[in-house]
Design a protein around this motif. Structure first.
Motif, short mmCIF file in Angstrom:
data_model
loop_
_atom_site.label_atom_id
_atom_site.label_comp_id
_atom_site.label_asym_id
_atom_site.label_seq_id
_atom_site.Cartn_x
_atom_site.Cartn_y
_atom_site.Cartn_z
N THR A 68 0.85 -1.19 0.00
CA THR A 68 0.00 0.00 0.00
C THR A 68 0.89 1.24 0.00
O THR A 68 2.10 1.15 0.21
N LEU A 69 0.28 2.39 -0.20
CA LEU A 69 1.02 3.66 -0.15
C LEU A 69 1.73 3.80 1.19
O LEU A 69 2.93 4.13 1.23
N ILE A 70 1.04 3.56 2.27
CA ILE A 70 1.62 3.69 3.61
C ILE A 70 2.81 2.74 3.77
O ILE A 70 3.87 3.12 4.28
N GLU A 71 2.67 1.52 3.31
CA GLU A 71 3.77 0.54 3.42
C GLU A 71 4.98 0.97 2.59
O GLU A 71 6.12 0.83 3.03
N LYS A 72 4.73 1.51 1.42
CA LYS A 72 5.84 1.98 0.57
C LYS A 72 6.55 3.17 1.23
O LYS A 72 7.78 3.21 1.27
N LEU A 73 5.77 4.11 1.75
CA LEU A 73 6.38 5.26 2.42
C LEU A 73 7.19 4.81 3.63
O LEU A 73 8.28 5.33 3.88
N ARG A 74 6.69 3.84 4.38
CA ARG A 74 7.43 3.31 5.54
C ARG A 74 8.77 2.71 5.10
O ARG A 74 9.80 2.99 5.70
N LYS A 75 8.72 1.88 4.07
CA LYS A 75 9.96 1.23 3.60
C LYS A 75 10.95 2.28 3.09
O LYS A 75 12.15 2.18 3.36
N ILE A 76 10.48 3.25 2.35
CA ILE A 76 11.35 4.30 1.84
C ILE A 76 11.94 5.12 2.99
O ILE A 76 13.13 5.46 2.99
N TYR A 77 11.12 5.41 3.96
CA TYR A 77 11.56 6.16 5.14
C TYR A 77 12.68 5.43 5.87
O TYR A 77 13.73 6.00 6.17
N PHE A 78 12.48 4.15 6.15
CA PHE A 78 13.49 3.40 6.88
C PHE A 78 14.73 3.09 6.03
O PHE A 78 15.82 2.91 6.57
#
Length: 184
Positions: A82-92
Protein backbone atom coordinates in the motif's frame (compact mmCIF):
# COMPACT_ATOMS: atom_id res chain seq x y z
CA UNK A 1 33.66 6.41 -15.06
CA UNK A 2 31.05 4.02 -13.68
CA UNK A 3 31.78 2.25 -10.42
CA UNK A 4 31.53 -1.16 -12.08
CA UNK A 5 34.32 -0.11 -14.48
CA UNK A 6 36.78 0.71 -11.70
CA UNK A 7 39.63 -1.71 -11.01
CA UNK A 8 39.97 -3.37 -7.61
CA UNK A 9 42.44 -0.81 -6.21
CA UNK A 10 40.20 2.13 -7.12
CA UNK A 11 37.17 0.37 -5.62
CA UNK A 12 39.18 -0.22 -2.47
CA UNK A 13 39.91 3.50 -2.23
CA UNK A 14 36.25 4.32 -2.87
CA UNK A 15 34.96 1.93 -0.20
CA UNK A 16 37.57 3.04 2.31
CA UNK A 17 36.75 6.70 1.74
CA UNK A 18 33.02 6.11 2.12
CA UNK A 19 33.65 4.36 5.43
CA UNK A 20 35.94 7.14 6.68
CA UNK A 21 33.67 9.97 5.50
CA UNK A 22 30.70 8.32 7.21
CA UNK A 23 32.59 7.85 10.45
CA UNK A 24 34.63 11.06 10.69
CA UNK A 25 33.18 13.52 8.19
CA UNK A 26 34.52 14.97 4.97
CA UNK A 27 36.85 17.55 6.50
CA UNK A 28 38.58 15.31 9.03
CA UNK A 29 39.63 12.71 6.46
CA UNK A 30 42.52 13.50 4.15
CA UNK A 31 43.86 11.78 1.08
CA UNK A 32 46.88 10.45 2.99
CA UNK A 33 44.66 8.64 5.48
CA UNK A 34 42.52 7.16 2.72
CA UNK A 35 45.45 5.82 0.73
CA UNK A 36 47.10 4.46 3.88
CA UNK A 37 44.01 2.52 4.95
CA UNK A 38 43.20 1.34 1.42
CA UNK A 39 46.83 0.26 0.97
CA UNK A 40 47.25 2.07 -2.31
CA UNK A 41 49.68 4.66 -3.62
CA UNK A 42 49.14 8.37 -4.13
CA UNK A 43 49.80 7.87 -7.83
CA UNK A 44 46.98 5.31 -8.05
CA UNK A 45 44.66 7.61 -6.09
CA UNK A 46 45.29 10.60 -8.34
CA UNK A 47 45.21 8.46 -11.47
CA UNK A 48 41.62 7.40 -10.77
CA UNK A 49 40.18 10.26 -8.72
CA UNK A 50 42.31 13.34 -9.58
CA UNK A 51 41.26 15.14 -6.36
CA UNK A 52 39.55 14.71 -3.02
CA UNK A 53 36.49 16.50 -4.38
CA UNK A 54 36.22 14.03 -7.25
CA UNK A 55 36.50 11.16 -4.76
CA UNK A 56 33.74 12.73 -2.65
CA UNK A 57 31.62 13.16 -5.77
CA UNK A 58 32.11 9.51 -6.74
CA UNK A 59 31.37 8.36 -3.17
CA UNK A 60 28.13 10.33 -3.14
CA UNK A 61 27.21 9.06 -6.61
CA UNK A 62 27.69 5.49 -5.39
CA UNK A 63 25.35 6.16 -2.45
CA UNK A 64 22.84 8.00 -4.68
CA UNK A 65 22.70 5.14 -7.17
CA UNK A 66 22.03 2.63 -4.39
CA UNK A 67 19.30 4.82 -2.92
CA UNK A 68 17.63 5.31 -6.30
CA UNK A 69 17.66 1.56 -6.90
CA UNK A 70 16.09 0.99 -3.48
CA UNK A 71 13.37 3.62 -3.93
CA UNK A 72 12.51 2.45 -7.45
CA UNK A 73 12.34 -1.13 -6.23
CA UNK A 74 9.95 -0.21 -3.43
CA UNK A 75 7.72 1.91 -5.65
CA UNK A 76 7.67 -0.09 -8.88
CA UNK A 77 8.59 -3.68 -8.05
CA UNK A 78 6.82 -4.18 -4.75
CA UNK A 79 3.41 -3.43 -6.23
CA UNK A 80 1.51 -5.38 -3.56
CA UNK A 81 2.41 -2.77 -0.93
CA UNK A 82 0.00 0.00 0.00
CA UNK A 83 1.02 3.66 -0.15
CA UNK A 84 1.62 3.69 3.61
CA UNK A 85 3.77 0.54 3.42
CA UNK A 86 5.84 1.98 0.57
CA UNK A 87 6.38 5.26 2.42
CA UNK A 88 7.43 3.31 5.54
CA UNK A 89 9.96 1.23 3.60
CA UNK A 90 11.35 4.30 1.84
CA UNK A 91 11.56 6.16 5.14
CA UNK A 92 13.49 3.40 6.88
CA UNK A 93 15.74 2.99 3.84
CA UNK A 94 16.80 6.60 4.44
CA UNK A 95 16.79 6.79 8.24
CA UNK A 96 19.61 4.44 9.09
CA UNK A 97 23.04 5.63 10.21
CA UNK A 98 24.53 2.52 8.60
CA UNK A 99 22.51 3.01 5.42
CA UNK A 100 23.07 4.69 2.09
CA UNK A 101 21.52 8.07 2.99
CA UNK A 102 23.87 8.83 5.88
CA UNK A 103 26.72 10.04 3.66
CA UNK A 104 24.55 12.28 1.42
CA UNK A 105 22.90 13.69 4.56
CA UNK A 106 26.33 14.39 6.05
CA UNK A 107 27.26 16.13 2.78
CA UNK A 108 24.32 18.53 3.18
CA UNK A 109 25.78 19.65 6.49
CA UNK A 110 29.45 19.69 5.56
CA UNK A 111 30.36 20.33 1.92
CA UNK A 112 27.99 22.78 0.27
CA UNK A 113 30.60 25.56 0.26
CA UNK A 114 33.84 23.58 0.11
CA UNK A 115 32.98 20.99 -2.57
CA UNK A 116 30.09 22.42 -4.63
CA UNK A 117 30.37 19.96 -7.52
CA UNK A 118 30.17 16.99 -5.17
CA UNK A 119 27.36 18.69 -3.24
CA UNK A 120 25.40 18.96 -6.49
CA UNK A 121 25.10 15.13 -6.53
CA UNK A 122 23.09 15.37 -3.30
CA UNK A 123 20.94 18.23 -4.60
CA UNK A 124 20.12 16.24 -7.74
CA UNK A 125 19.20 13.18 -5.68
CA UNK A 126 16.94 15.18 -3.38
CA UNK A 127 15.14 16.76 -6.34
CA UNK A 128 14.70 13.33 -7.96
CA UNK A 129 13.49 11.90 -4.64
CA UNK A 130 10.89 14.64 -4.11
CA UNK A 131 9.51 14.03 -7.61
CA UNK A 132 9.34 10.26 -7.02
CA UNK A 133 7.51 10.71 -3.72
CA UNK A 134 5.15 13.26 -5.25
CA UNK A 135 4.33 10.87 -8.11
CA UNK A 136 3.81 8.07 -5.59
CA UNK A 137 1.39 10.24 -3.60
CA UNK A 138 -0.49 11.09 -6.81
CA UNK A 139 -1.18 7.39 -7.41
CA UNK A 140 -3.65 7.35 -4.53
CA UNK A 141 -4.66 10.99 -4.31
CA UNK A 142 -5.07 13.16 -7.39
CA UNK A 143 -5.05 16.23 -5.13
CA UNK A 144 -1.71 15.44 -3.52
CA UNK A 145 0.54 18.45 -3.13
CA UNK A 146 4.23 18.57 -3.90
CA UNK A 147 4.62 20.12 -0.45
CA UNK A 148 3.73 16.69 0.99
CA UNK A 149 6.75 15.20 -0.78
CA UNK A 150 8.97 17.98 0.57
CA UNK A 151 7.56 17.38 4.04
CA UNK A 152 8.35 13.66 3.77
CA UNK A 153 11.98 14.50 2.99
CA UNK A 154 12.06 16.96 5.91
CA UNK A 155 10.76 14.23 8.22
CA UNK A 156 13.58 11.96 7.00
CA UNK A 157 16.13 14.71 7.61
CA UNK A 158 14.69 15.37 11.07
CA UNK A 159 14.97 11.70 11.94
CA UNK A 160 18.60 11.69 10.80
CA UNK A 161 19.43 14.72 12.97
CA UNK A 162 17.81 12.97 15.90
CA UNK A 163 19.71 9.73 15.26
CA UNK A 164 23.01 11.62 15.20
CA UNK A 165 22.45 12.78 18.78
CA UNK A 166 23.42 9.86 21.03
CA UNK A 167 21.52 11.44 23.94
CA UNK A 168 18.15 11.32 22.19
CA UNK A 169 15.95 8.24 21.97
CA UNK A 170 15.13 6.73 18.59
CA UNK A 171 11.87 8.47 17.66
CA UNK A 172 11.77 7.48 13.98
CA UNK A 173 8.49 5.57 14.30
CA UNK A 174 6.76 8.45 16.06
CA UNK A 175 7.98 11.00 13.51
CA UNK A 176 6.83 8.84 10.62
CA UNK A 177 3.45 8.09 12.19
CA UNK A 178 2.86 11.79 12.74
CA UNK A 179 3.48 12.41 9.04
CA UNK A 180 1.44 9.41 7.84
CA UNK A 181 -1.72 10.35 9.74
CA UNK A 182 -2.79 12.53 6.83
CA UNK A 183 -2.79 9.55 4.43
CA UNK A 184 -4.90 7.13 6.48
Amino acid sequence: MRHSDLPFRALSVLHTSRYLFNKYGFHKVGVDRIIELSKTSKATFYNYFHSKERLIEMSLTFQKDGLKHGVISIINVQKELTLIEKLRKIYFLHTDLDGLYHLPFKAILEISKTHPKAYQVVVEYRNWFINEIYNLLLTTNANAAKQDAYMFLFVIDGAMVQLLDPNKPDERERLLDYFLIQFK
